[in-house]
Design a protein around this motif. Structure first.
Motif, PDB file in Angstrom:
ATOM      1  N   ILE A  62       0.825  -1.218   0.000  1.00  8.82           N
ATOM      2  CA  ILE A  62       0.000   0.000   0.000  1.00  8.82           C
ATOM      3  C   ILE A  62       0.853   1.259   0.000  1.00  8.82           C
ATOM      4  O   ILE A  62       0.343   2.367   0.077  1.00  8.82           O
ATOM      5  CB  ILE A  62      -0.995   0.042   1.188  1.00  8.82           C
ATOM      6  N   GLY A  63       2.171   1.096  -0.042  1.00  8.36           N
ATOM      7  CA  GLY A  63       3.046   2.284  -0.088  1.00  8.36           C
ATOM      8  C   GLY A  63       3.595   2.695   1.260  1.00  8.36           C
ATOM      9  O   GLY A  63       4.205   3.758   1.389  1.00  8.36           O
ATOM     10  N   GLY A  64       3.389   1.862   2.296  1.00 10.47           N
ATOM     11  CA  GLY A  64       3.887   2.200   3.626  1.00 10.47           C
ATOM     12  C   GLY A  64       5.353   1.834   3.803  1.00 10.47           C
ATOM     13  O   GLY A  64       5.981   1.243   2.919  1.00 10.47           O
ATOM     14  N   LYS A  65       5.888   2.223   4.955  1.00  2.57           N
ATOM     15  CA  LYS A  65       7.269   1.892   5.297  1.00  2.57           C
ATOM     16  C   LYS A  65       7.269   0.933   6.479  1.00  2.57           C
ATOM     17  O   LYS A  65       6.395   1.015   7.354  1.00  2.57           O
ATOM     18  CB  LYS A  65       8.032   3.158   5.691  1.00  2.57           C
ATOM     19  N   VAL A  66       8.294   0.081   6.520  1.00  3.90           N
ATOM     20  CA  VAL A  66       8.358  -0.949   7.568  1.00  3.90           C
ATOM     21  C   VAL A  66       9.656  -0.845   8.361  1.00  3.90           C
ATOM     22  O   VAL A  66      10.753  -0.826   7.799  1.00  3.90           O
ATOM     23  CB  VAL A  66       8.244  -2.365   6.951  1.00  3.90           C
ATOM     24  N   PHE A  67       9.490  -0.786   9.673  1.00  9.31           N
ATOM     25  CA  PHE A  67      10.597  -0.898  10.631  1.00  9.31           C
ATOM     26  C   PHE A  67      10.497  -2.306  11.209  1.00  9.31           C
ATOM     27  O   PHE A  67       9.569  -2.617  11.945  1.00  9.31           O
ATOM     28  CB  PHE A  67      10.414   0.184  11.705  1.00  9.31           C
ATOM     29  N   ASP A  92      12.467  -1.050   5.446  1.00  7.65           N
ATOM     30  CA  ASP A  92      13.082   0.285   5.398  1.00  7.65           C
ATOM     31  C   ASP A  92      14.028   0.535   6.555  1.00  7.65           C
ATOM     32  O   ASP A  92      14.912   1.382   6.473  1.00  7.65           O
ATOM     33  CB  ASP A  92      11.968   1.348   5.415  1.00  7.65           C
ATOM     34  N   MET A  93      13.803  -0.160   7.682  1.00  8.97           N
ATOM     35  CA  MET A  93      14.593   0.109   8.892  1.00  8.97           C
ATOM     36  C   MET A  93      14.642  -1.174   9.700  1.00  8.97           C
ATOM     37  O   MET A  93      13.632  -1.889   9.780  1.00  8.97           O
ATOM     38  CB  MET A  93      13.864   1.219   9.665  1.00  8.97           C
ATOM     39  N   LEU A  94      15.799  -1.509  10.276  1.00  6.65           N
ATOM     40  CA  LEU A  94      15.808  -2.677  11.169  1.00  6.65           C
ATOM     41  C   LEU A  94      16.828  -2.519  12.289  1.00  6.65           C
ATOM     42  O   LEU A  94      17.721  -1.684  12.226  1.00  6.65           O
ATOM     43  CB  LEU A  94      15.968  -4.001  10.411  1.00  6.65           C
ATOM     44  N   THR A  95      16.659  -3.349  13.316  1.00 11.94           N
ATOM     45  CA  THR A  95      17.479  -3.214  14.522  1.00 11.94           C
ATOM     46  C   THR A  95      18.463  -4.367  14.693  1.00 11.94           C
ATOM     47  O   THR A  95      18.162  -5.519  14.372  1.00 11.94           O
ATOM     48  CB  THR A  95      16.588  -3.166  15.784  1.00 11.94           C
ATOM     49  N   PRO A 118      17.415   2.026  -0.120  1.00 12.00           N
ATOM     50  CA  PRO A 118      18.108   2.376   1.113  1.00 12.00           C
ATOM     51  C   PRO A 118      17.461   1.729   2.331  1.00 12.00           C
ATOM     52  O   PRO A 118      16.240   1.713   2.447  1.00 12.00           O
ATOM     53  CB  PRO A 118      17.970   3.904   1.193  1.00 12.00           C
ATOM     54  N   MET A 119      18.273   1.149   3.193  1.00 13.81           N
ATOM     55  CA  MET A 119      17.756   0.548   4.419  1.00 13.81           C
ATOM     56  C   MET A 119      18.491   1.175   5.603  1.00 13.81           C
ATOM     57  O   MET A 119      19.715   1.271   5.583  1.00 13.81           O
ATOM     58  CB  MET A 119      17.988  -0.955   4.397  1.00 13.81           C
ATOM     59  N   ILE A 120      17.734   1.607   6.594  1.00 15.22           N
ATOM     60  CA  ILE A 120      18.336   2.224   7.777  1.00 15.22           C
ATOM     61  C   ILE A 120      18.623   1.127   8.799  1.00 15.22           C
ATOM     62  O   ILE A 120      17.712   0.394   9.199  1.00 15.22           O
ATOM     63  CB  ILE A 120      17.378   3.266   8.387  1.00 15.22           C
TER      64      ILE A 120
END
Ligand code: C5P
Length: 245
Positions: A62-67, A92-95, A118-120
């Protein structure tokens, strides 16, 4: 989908909503209600263990971002593979636990750099459930808790991670130590009109940003509200200086 109460956005919406729910139907309901007022969602161990990659795929669709908050901690080769897999899903982001050491962090940064998007990568310093006494006497780390958190934060940035996760009480010192480019993602956020739940050291969204946070992870003040969209909207309005309700 159209949301009737979409507020004027701050320049960049800093809210990440924690989907701490047991299954995808419950998560989906929240995502459908909140998107696009909120477009960044955190998937943690509970939801990912129960429902797997389809949670990520559905939010990306749906166009969202995922952490993806799975707090990786393993040998460099294993981490490389996990990060490549996350990249293929569009995370998009991970720990990652910084205590896994420089070789692990550098391998992670290298794998993320090869990702098509790009991935944070965020480092986890010391879990907020661990206090100074546990750190020194049980884990036998003799450095004081605050110094150790700063030490780990620096190690993460020097190893190529983009930022760290920090509680509101740590943000100020970490921002000073890490400089303005590092991303600091902060849970423990409670609007003045919300309840604290089990979070002890909390800050309001405005306070956390003023202390130097880049993103705010917010769970129950939005997800357990009787009107989640209304709660998210109110927080965003307050952040962008709108006070009318
Ligand atoms: O519901 P609440 O706003 O307290 O949710 C905060 C989210 O941030 C949860 O997903 C929790 O696991 C996470 N978190 C935290 N404190 C930390 C690290 C992560 O609350 N130190």
């Amino acid at each position: 989908m159209e949301n009737q109460r979409q507020p004027k956005m701050p320049e960049e919406n800093p809210i990440i909503v924690a989907l701490d729910v047991p299954d995808w139907p419950a998560a989906r309901e929240l995502v459908d209600e909140l998107y696009p007022v909120v477009s960044f969602f955190k998937i943690g161990m509970e939801l990912f263990t129960a429902e797997g990659p389809r949670t990520i795929e559905a939010i990306k669709a749906i166009g969202g971002k995922v952490f993806l908050d799975l707090k990786y901690h393993d040998i460099p080769n294993t981490l490389k593979g996990a990060i490549a897999a996350a990249a293929r899903l569009g995370v998009d982001m991970l720990t990652i636990h910084i205590s896994g050491g420089t070789a692990m962090l550098e391998a992670a940064a290298h794998a993320a750099a090869l990702a098509p998007n790009p991935m944070i990568l965020l480092g986890v310093t010391v879990l907020t459930s661990i206090d100074g006494d546990t750190l020194q006497n049980e884990l036998r780390i003799k450095e004081g808790l605050e110094d150790y958190v700063v030490y780990l934060g620096k190690m993460a940035i020097e190893s190529g991670l983009q930022g760290i996760v920090a509680s509101p009480r740590e943000v100020k010192g970490l921002r000073q130590a890490l400089g303005k480019e590092a991303l600091i993602v902060t849970p423990g956020i409670r609007p003045s009109w919300g309840t604290r739940g089990d979070q002890r050291r909390v800050a309001s969204p405005q306070e956390a940003l003023a202390l130097g946070a880049s993103y705010l992870v917010i769970g129950r003040p939005i997800t357990a509200a009787s009107d989640p969209l209304g709660a998210a909207t109110r927080i965003l309005e307050e952040l962008s200086g709108h006070t009318e309700r």
